[in-house]
Design an enzyme around this catalytic site. Sequence first.
Site, short mmCIF file in Angstrom:
data_model
loop_
_atom_site.label_atom_id
_atom_site.label_comp_id
_atom_site.label_asym_id
_atom_site.label_seq_id
_atom_site.Cartn_x
_atom_site.Cartn_y
_atom_site.Cartn_z
N GLU A 60 0.82 -1.21 0.00
CA GLU A 60 0.00 0.00 0.00
C GLU A 60 0.86 1.26 0.00
O GLU A 60 0.54 2.25 -0.68
CB GLU A 60 -0.94 -0.01 1.20
CG GLU A 60 -2.10 -0.98 1.09
CD GLU A 60 -1.68 -2.44 1.28
OE1 GLU A 60 -2.39 -3.33 0.78
OE2 GLU A 60 -0.63 -2.67 1.93
N HIS A 129 -11.35 -6.14 7.54
CA HIS A 129 -11.98 -5.86 6.24
C HIS A 129 -13.25 -5.02 6.40
O HIS A 129 -14.07 -4.97 5.48
CB HIS A 129 -12.33 -7.15 5.51
CG HIS A 129 -11.17 -8.03 5.21
ND1 HIS A 129 -10.59 -8.85 6.15
CD2 HIS A 129 -10.46 -8.22 4.06
CE1 HIS A 129 -9.58 -9.52 5.59
NE2 HIS A 129 -9.48 -9.15 4.33
#
Length: 337
Positions: A60, A129
């Site tokens: 990321e 998540h």
Amino acid sequence: MPRMTMIEAIRSAMDVSMERDDRVVVFGEDVGYFGGVFRCTQGLQQKYGRTRCFDAPISESGIVGAAIGMAAYGLKPCVEIQFADYMYPAYDQLTQEAARMRYRSNHQFTCPMVVRMPTGGGIFGGQTHSQSPEALFTHVCGLKVVVPSTPYDAKGLLIASIEDPDPVIFLEPKRLYNGPFDGHHDRPVTPWAGHPAADVPEGHFVVPLGEAATVREGSAVTIVTYGTMVHVAAAAAEETGIDAEIIDLRTLLPLDLEAITRSVRKTGRCMVLHEATLTSGFGGELAALVQEHCFYNLEGPVVRVAGWDTPYPHAQEWDYFPGPARVGQALKDMMEA
């Protein structure tokens, strides 16, 4: 006018933007050949090639860092972080580099980039998540933060974000991806087809950043909210029969304070509603602003309804979310106070 799911509307926004401007590039984990874990980028690599839509390593910080460099040198990257929960390794890049590019360079460089992130719960994704981290971005000067609640807004806001000269955090509520959240229930139960908000123009249009929408007129209480909770608020108002006015912020930064204060001055009551954890959530900022600007118009305290202050549950996630019952009870309590 075609009807789209939010996934289709987001894909259409990127397609329109890439077609209009060859500086727009799309990349992230699995967004190329696979079309993204939620299929938001499906078909873009086939249409525009591997130099315009491509896969990135599972890094990321690398994805966001590369996007910042591209943006500084004239491209317009629109990158995907697979889940908002994964953005923490890139937080330093976003806050220390992207957000400060314009100011630290005295306007010599800008950072026209969009970071798309699926946010919130509703898919039983567990603790890693399902988070709603919008408050972490609204605290950072130099970032813009967007959270759509309908396919129409998702497309218009994403095109506006891609065309914006500064970095935009674009948070996409996962519970709204494939259907309108029927707030009377805990899960999406009907497709977007047939829902007025699913009417989405095929071509180019924008929903300006920084403009809230009044999605329900009312006179008894103002509910200030965004994303999935817009639909929950509407369901709670219908079930209780309370004449609530619902303000969908759409953009958290820049914030449409005028729309909020105008409504609260009319109704005299205000609820702030969001899915994220209560403590230090963006609702605290909203409540403070309402108190500062509407104190003499209020007939009672500003009420916050939000997720519980607990690590995100897995099996009990539908109890974690503020639902119509919890919002409805808070509305009744406000009216009786």
